[in-house]
Design a protein around this motif. Structure first.
Motif, PDB file in Angstrom:
ATOM      1  N   ASP A 344       0.871  -1.167   0.000  1.00 10.83           N
ATOM      2  CA  ASP A 344       0.000   0.000   0.000  1.00 10.83           C
ATOM      3  C   ASP A 344       0.908   1.216   0.000  1.00 10.83           C
ATOM      4  O   ASP A 344       1.557   1.536   0.997  1.00 10.83           O
ATOM      5  CB  ASP A 344      -0.903  -0.012   1.238  1.00 10.83           C
ATOM      6  CG  ASP A 344      -1.921   1.117   1.224  1.00 10.83           C
ATOM      7  OD1 ASP A 344      -1.663   2.141   0.551  1.00 10.83           O
ATOM      8  OD2 ASP A 344      -2.958   1.003   1.890  1.00 10.83           O
ATOM      9  N   ALA A 345       0.957   1.922  -1.139  1.00 10.14           N
ATOM     10  CA  ALA A 345       1.926   3.002  -1.295  1.00 10.14           C
ATOM     11  C   ALA A 345       1.613   4.200  -0.404  1.00 10.14           C
ATOM     12  O   ALA A 345       2.520   4.950  -0.036  1.00 10.14           O
ATOM     13  CB  ALA A 345       1.969   3.454  -2.759  1.00 10.14           C
ATOM     14  N   SER A 346       0.362   4.399  -0.036  1.00  9.80           N
ATOM     15  CA  SER A 346       0.015   5.560   0.781  1.00  9.80           C
ATOM     16  C   SER A 346       0.379   5.368   2.248  1.00  9.80           C
ATOM     17  O   SER A 346       0.846   6.304   2.909  1.00  9.80           O
ATOM     18  CB  SER A 346      -1.477   5.859   0.659  1.00  9.80           C
ATOM     19  OG  SER A 346      -2.244   4.730   1.042  1.00  9.80           O
ATOM     20  N   SER A 347       0.200   4.149   2.769  1.00 12.56           N
ATOM     21  CA  SER A 347       0.504   3.888   4.180  1.00 12.56           C
ATOM     22  C   SER A 347       1.820   3.156   4.389  1.00 12.56           C
ATOM     23  O   SER A 347       2.329   3.109   5.514  1.00 12.56           O
ATOM     24  CB  SER A 347      -0.627   3.076   4.811  1.00 12.56           C
ATOM     25  OG  SER A 347      -0.724   1.796   4.210  1.00 12.56           O
ATOM     26  N   GLY A 348       2.376   2.569   3.342  1.00 12.22           N
ATOM     27  CA  GLY A 348       3.598   1.789   3.480  1.00 12.22           C
ATOM     28  C   GLY A 348       3.377   0.397   4.023  1.00 12.22           C
ATOM     29  O   GLY A 348       4.340  -0.299   4.367  1.00 12.22           O
ATOM     30  N   ARG A 349       2.120  -0.057   4.076  1.00 15.27           N
ATOM     31  CA  ARG A 349       1.795  -1.382   4.625  1.00 15.27           C
ATOM     32  C   ARG A 349       2.051  -2.465   3.573  1.00 15.27           C
ATOM     33  O   ARG A 349       1.679  -2.311   2.406  1.00 15.27           O
ATOM     34  CB  ARG A 349       0.332  -1.416   5.068  1.00 15.27           C
ATOM     35  CG  ARG A 349      -0.125  -2.748   5.646  1.00 15.27           C
ATOM     36  CD  ARG A 349      -1.562  -2.658   6.111  1.00 15.27           C
ATOM     37  NE  ARG A 349      -2.471  -2.397   5.017  1.00 15.27           N
ATOM     38  CZ  ARG A 349      -3.060  -3.356   4.294  1.00 15.27           C
ATOM     39  NH1 ARG A 349      -2.799  -4.637   4.540  1.00 15.27           N
ATOM     40  NH2 ARG A 349      -3.893  -3.033   3.311  1.00 15.27           N
ATOM     41  N   LEU A 350       2.684  -3.553   4.015  1.00 14.49           N
ATOM     42  CA  LEU A 350       2.902  -4.699   3.138  1.00 14.49           C
ATOM     43  C   LEU A 350       1.607  -5.497   3.069  1.00 14.49           C
ATOM     44  O   LEU A 350       1.135  -6.040   4.076  1.00 14.49           O
ATOM     45  CB  LEU A 350       4.040  -5.567   3.659  1.00 14.49           C
ATOM     46  CG  LEU A 350       4.369  -6.824   2.845  1.00 14.49           C
ATOM     47  CD1 LEU A 350       4.774  -6.462   1.422  1.00 14.49           C
ATOM     48  CD2 LEU A 350       5.458  -7.635   3.524  1.00 14.49           C
ATOM     49  N   MET A 351       1.030  -5.616   1.874  1.00  9.21           N
ATOM     50  CA  MET A 351      -0.272  -6.262   1.716  1.00  9.21           C
ATOM     51  C   MET A 351      -0.138  -7.769   1.548  1.00  9.21           C
ATOM     52  O   MET A 351      -0.887  -8.530   2.148  1.00  9.21           O
ATOM     53  CB  MET A 351      -0.999  -5.654   0.520  1.00  9.21           C
ATOM     54  CG  MET A 351      -1.233  -4.156   0.659  1.00  9.21           C
ATOM     55  SD  MET A 351      -1.889  -3.364  -0.837  1.00  9.21           S
ATOM     56  CE  MET A 351      -3.496  -4.124  -0.934  1.00  9.21           C
ATOM     57  N   THR A 352       0.809  -8.223   0.735  1.00  9.12           N
ATOM     58  CA  THR A 352       1.040  -9.660   0.562  1.00  9.12           C
ATOM     59  C   THR A 352       2.400  -9.882  -0.075  1.00  9.12           C
ATOM     60  O   THR A 352       2.981  -8.969  -0.688  1.00  9.12           O
ATOM     61  CB  THR A 352      -0.064 -10.300  -0.305  1.00  9.12           C
ATOM     62  OG1 THR A 352       0.066 -11.727  -0.278  1.00  9.12           O
ATOM     63  CG2 THR A 352       0.030  -9.833  -1.739  1.00  9.12           C
ATOM     64  N   ILE A 353       2.919 -11.100   0.065  1.00  6.97           N
ATOM     65  CA  ILE A 353       4.188 -11.512  -0.545  1.00  6.97           C
ATOM     66  C   ILE A 353       3.964 -12.817  -1.294  1.00  6.97           C
ATOM     67  O   ILE A 353       3.334 -13.744  -0.763  1.00  6.97           O
ATOM     68  CB  ILE A 353       5.302 -11.710   0.503  1.00  6.97           C
ATOM     69  CG1 ILE A 353       5.532 -10.444   1.310  1.00  6.97           C
ATOM     70  CG2 ILE A 353       6.603 -12.124  -0.189  1.00  6.97           C
ATOM     71  CD1 ILE A 353       6.599 -10.609   2.390  1.00  6.97           C
ATOM     72  N   ILE A 354       4.467 -12.889  -2.508  1.00  9.73           N
ATOM     73  CA  ILE A 354       4.504 -14.142  -3.266  1.00  9.73           C
ATOM     74  C   ILE A 354       5.911 -14.698  -3.105  1.00  9.73           C
ATOM     75  O   ILE A 354       6.860 -14.212  -3.726  1.00  9.73           O
ATOM     76  CB  ILE A 354       4.161 -13.918  -4.746  1.00  9.73           C
ATOM     77  CG1 ILE A 354       2.808 -13.209  -4.890  1.00  9.73           C
ATOM     78  CG2 ILE A 354       4.160 -15.244  -5.503  1.00  9.73           C
ATOM     79  CD1 ILE A 354       2.466 -12.828  -6.315  1.00  9.73           C
ATOM     80  N   HIS A 355       6.064 -15.673  -2.248  1.00 10.74           N
ATOM     81  CA  HIS A 355       7.388 -16.229  -1.959  1.00 10.74           C
ATOM     82  C   HIS A 355       7.838 -17.150  -3.095  1.00 10.74           C
ATOM     83  O   HIS A 355       7.043 -17.935  -3.630  1.00 10.74           O
ATOM     84  CB  HIS A 355       7.364 -17.009  -0.644  1.00 10.74           C
ATOM     85  CG  HIS A 355       7.135 -16.147   0.566  1.00 10.74           C
ATOM     86  ND1 HIS A 355       8.114 -15.335   1.091  1.00 10.74           N
ATOM     87  CD2 HIS A 355       6.035 -15.970   1.345  1.00 10.74           C
ATOM     88  CE1 HIS A 355       7.647 -14.691   2.152  1.00 10.74           C
ATOM     89  NE2 HIS A 355       6.380 -15.055   2.327  1.00 10.74           N
ATOM     90  N   ASN A 356       9.124 -17.058  -3.432  1.00 10.56           N
ATOM     91  CA  ASN A 356       9.744 -17.940  -4.436  1.00 10.56           C
ATOM     92  C   ASN A 356       8.911 -17.987  -5.715  1.00 10.56           C
ATOM     93  O   ASN A 356       8.546 -19.062  -6.213  1.00 10.56           O
ATOM     94  CB  ASN A 356       9.929 -19.342  -3.862  1.00 10.56           C
ATOM     95  CG  ASN A 356      10.826 -19.349  -2.644  1.00 10.56           C
ATOM     96  OD1 ASN A 356      11.848 -18.656  -2.595  1.00 10.56           O
ATOM     97  ND2 ASN A 356      10.434 -20.114  -1.630  1.00 10.56           N
ATOM     98  N   ALA A 357       8.615 -16.821  -6.233  1.00 11.22           N
ATOM     99  CA  ALA A 357       7.828 -16.751  -7.465  1.00 11.22           C
ATOM    100  C   ALA A 357       8.555 -17.442  -8.616  1.00 11.22           C
ATOM    101  O   ALA A 357       7.916 -18.027  -9.497  1.00 11.22           O
ATOM    102  CB  ALA A 357       7.535 -15.296  -7.818  1.00 11.22           C
ATOM    103  N   HIS A 358       9.887 -17.368  -8.598  1.00 11.74           N
ATOM    104  CA  HIS A 358      10.690 -18.016  -9.640  1.00 11.74           C
ATOM    105  C   HIS A 358      11.892 -18.698  -9.005  1.00 11.74           C
ATOM    106  O   HIS A 358      12.299 -18.364  -7.889  1.00 11.74           O
ATOM    107  CB  HIS A 358      11.162 -16.991 -10.673  1.00 11.74           C
ATOM    108  CG  HIS A 358      10.055 -16.424 -11.497  1.00 11.74           C
ATOM    109  ND1 HIS A 358       9.645 -16.975 -12.688  1.00 11.74           N
ATOM    110  CD2 HIS A 358       9.262 -15.341 -11.303  1.00 11.74           C
ATOM    111  CE1 HIS A 358       8.660 -16.260 -13.184  1.00 11.74           C
ATOM    112  NE2 HIS A 358       8.408 -15.262 -12.357  1.00 11.74           N
ATOM    113  N   VAL A 359      12.439 -19.649  -9.749  1.00  5.64           N
ATOM    114  CA  VAL A 359      13.682 -20.289  -9.334  1.00  5.64           C
ATOM    115  C   VAL A 359      14.821 -19.335  -9.689  1.00  5.64           C
ATOM    116  O   VAL A 359      15.153 -19.148 -10.856  1.00  5.64           O
ATOM    117  CB  VAL A 359      13.870 -21.650 -10.033  1.00  5.64           C
ATOM    118  CG1 VAL A 359      15.186 -22.286  -9.605  1.00  5.64           C
ATOM    119  CG2 VAL A 359      12.694 -22.573  -9.739  1.00  5.64           C
ATOM    120  N   GLY A 360      15.388 -18.704  -8.701  1.00  8.84           N
ATOM    121  CA  GLY A 360      16.360 -17.640  -8.932  1.00  8.84           C
ATOM    122  C   GLY A 360      15.673 -16.290  -8.761  1.00  8.84           C
ATOM    123  O   GLY A 360      14.639 -16.167  -8.092  1.00  8.84           O
TER     124      GLY A 360
END
Length: 567
Positions: A344-360
């Motif tokens: 969230d660019a206005s508050s700086g809150r991390l909304m979600t993470i996609i872990h290991n989206a790619h190998v490398g």
């Protein structure tokens, strides 16, 4: 009492079924009756009484029976009659507001089919405001000159805009020409296509930013040396930004009255040129919206800048180098290491993470205009498509499809509905049409509604087209205005121009329409000749039966008959 209620319920049920069947039979008989007075939907008292007598004999004598009220039967008869009369109404009899709401839930294909039903529906569907929503959801607000010199406020033009743009999107499967632009002394690291101004900006290891004419492919201007490698360029019609490995953001404001918006060639002018300093490492990605500047760096941060005060208002910290970012609305997606972050660019809150989206590492990102889906490319040569959904404060990213069109790293992605273009280290470009993965419904953004078909990943079609021609790494790609622009380590910029395919397709459509018109004319002429021939045949038959002189064969004339009677 319980049994009595059951029997009475059964009798009334059977009575209702009888009424329905009699009405159905009467309706079917009226199909073949041309007399309007025959359209009588009432049931005679005799039929009703005979039915009641039959029902009484079918029920045991010991069971008390409550005869149905004839008044209620009359009301049911009247209700059924009203239903049958109302069933002859059409959708055009609905109030305009209700009809507009129904059309509002159709997708473009369904709305086009509805417009072919009648002249009234064609007028309503063509002028419906939903065409503007269709266009803006896919391609944003049009900035190019409108056809026939008219404004975009006219409702009837939005359908024309949509049909024209949908037609243009098909040309990427047609014929193209390749243009090569020479001017960089070393590898090209970034390309940016500003379709609204018909300009192309490129930069790379030679420490300069170059501006080109999109249609002619001619070099307009080249900036002075900025002192370091330029890895990112972004802009709009008011501001141009470039990021260097020394951690600064070079900015140029548009000059009013200047023929090509930005004066990047002239000497440094504090009114039109300035730098932003705060990053502690090379800048790898840049993006703009109406109020903010976004920058990503190998210092493991994404910084959000205010365009008016030119101050950093948010710092988004990551766990690895930031390779790419793409903003949408008040959110920004960033690629760091092998993960993909959504903030969230206005508050700086991390909304979600996609872990290991790619190998490398994950090197590239792209997003559609409505922010419903996100694309990523990385070290493994794969391209992933995610659906982004939000439920309150919770945001989810669901993997929808995966393509592996490349044998090398996917360094860059670009998206313009419906085409996703990727550039890879194997020297190839892939074109992927995502339309078949999307639901055929307009209101994809409604709460709780998925806009993407969740098909089996093994059934996803491969890329529709692969473009070859490079022997070295392709680092950056962009798409727009029926063109694909790409640069890489070869040190040149190539443009795939599909406007030739657009012209060919237009000529084919015009020829097809002409053939159809000629076919219809020939058919009408054939029908006219056939009707004339049939009239001539009828006249010849009548002439044979009624010769000018002589009696009709097989019949006695009036004069002959009177003569016989006299004799």
């Amino acid at each position: 009492m319980e049994f009595e209620c059951q029997v009475s319920t059964q009798v009334s049920k059977n009575l209702a079924d009888s009424v329905e069947n009699s009405f159905r039979q009467q309706t079917e008989s009226n199909r073949f009756n041309s007399n309007p007075e025959a359209e009588n939907f009432s049931i005679s008292g005799r039929t009703l009484d005979s039915y009641l007598e039959k029902e009484e004999t079918s029920i045991p004598k010991s069971t008390p029976i409550k005869k149905p009220n004839l008044e209620s039967c009359g009301s049911k008869q009247l209700l059924c009659s009203d239903v049958l009369v109302n069933s002859r109404r059409t959708i055009t009899d609905l109030p305009p507001a209700l009809l507009s709401e129904i059309l509002n839930w159709l997708d473009p294909k369904e709305l086009g089919i509805a417009s072919c039903v009648s002249a009234y529906l064609c007028k309503v569907a063509s002028e419906h405001h939903v065409w503007k929503d269709f266009y803006c959801e896919r391609w944003g607000t049009p900035t190019l000159p409108t056809p026939l010199g008219t404004g975009v406020s006219d409702k009837t033009l939005w359908k024309e805009f949509f049909v024209e743009r949908e037609f243009r999107s098909k040309t990427f499967m047609g014929r193209y020409s390749i243009g090569v632009m020479y001017g960089h002394a070393e590898a090209v690291q970034t390309v940016f296509l500003l379709a609204s101004a018909k300009l192309i900006f490129t930069a790379g290891y030679d420490q300069t930013v170059k501006m080109w004419k999109m249609e002619e492919g001619l070099l307009i201007a080249s900036s002075r040396s900025l002192g370091c490698t330029i890895r990112a360029v972004a802009g709009d019609t008011k501001l141009l930004v470039a990021g260097g490995t020394d951690g600064f953001i070079q900015c140029w404001r548009a000059v009013e009255g200047f023929p090509h918006l930005f004066d990047i060639k002239g000497p440094q002018n504090q009114n039109t040129e300035f730098r932003l300093w705060e990053h502690e490492g090379p800048i790898t990605s840049l993006a703009l919206d109406l109020t903010r500047i976004y920058s990503g760096s190998w210092d493991m941060t994404v910084r959000v800048w205010d365009r008016f005060s030119l101050k950093c208002v948010k710092i988004l910290r990551h766990s690895d180098w930031v390779w790419e970012l793409v903003p949408w609305n008040l959110t920004v997606a960033s690629a760091s290491g092998s993960d993909v972050y959504i903030w969230d660019a206005s508050s700086g809150r991390l909304m979600t993470i996609i872990h290991n989206a790619h190998v490398g590492n994950t090197y590239s990102l792209a997003r559609n205009l409505t922010g419903d889906f996100l694309f990523s490319g990385g070290d493994d040569g794969a391209i992933h498509m995610y659906e982004i959904t939000s439920h309150g404060h919770k945001t989810d990213a669901l993997l929808v499809a995966t393509w592996v069109p490349h044998s090398g790293r996917v360094y860059s992605l670009a998206f313009e509905f419906p085409w996703l273009v990727s550039a890879s280290a194997d020297g190839k470009l892939s074109l992927i049409d995502v339309r078949k993965l999307l639901r055929t419904r307009k209101r994809a953004s409604e709460k709780g509604f998925s806009c993407i078909k969740h098909a089996d990943p093994s059934t996803v079609e491969p890329p529709q087209r692969m473009l070859h021609g490079f022997a070295k790494n392709l680092v950056s790609v962009d798409i727009g205005a029926d063109r694909i622009v790409c640069g890489g380590e070869e040190g040149v910029v190539r443009i795939w121009d599909f406007t030739e395919a657009l012209e060919i397709e237009r000529r084919v459509c015009a020829s097809r329409a002409m053939r159809l018109e000629n076919r219809m004319r020939r058919r009408m002429l054939h029908l006219e000749n056939s009707s004339k021939a049939s009239r001539n045949d009828q006249c010849s038959v009548a002439a044979k039966k009624n010769p000018v002189t002589g009696d009709r064969s097989g019949w006695l004339s009036k004069g002959a008959l009177s003569g016989k009677l006299k004799s």
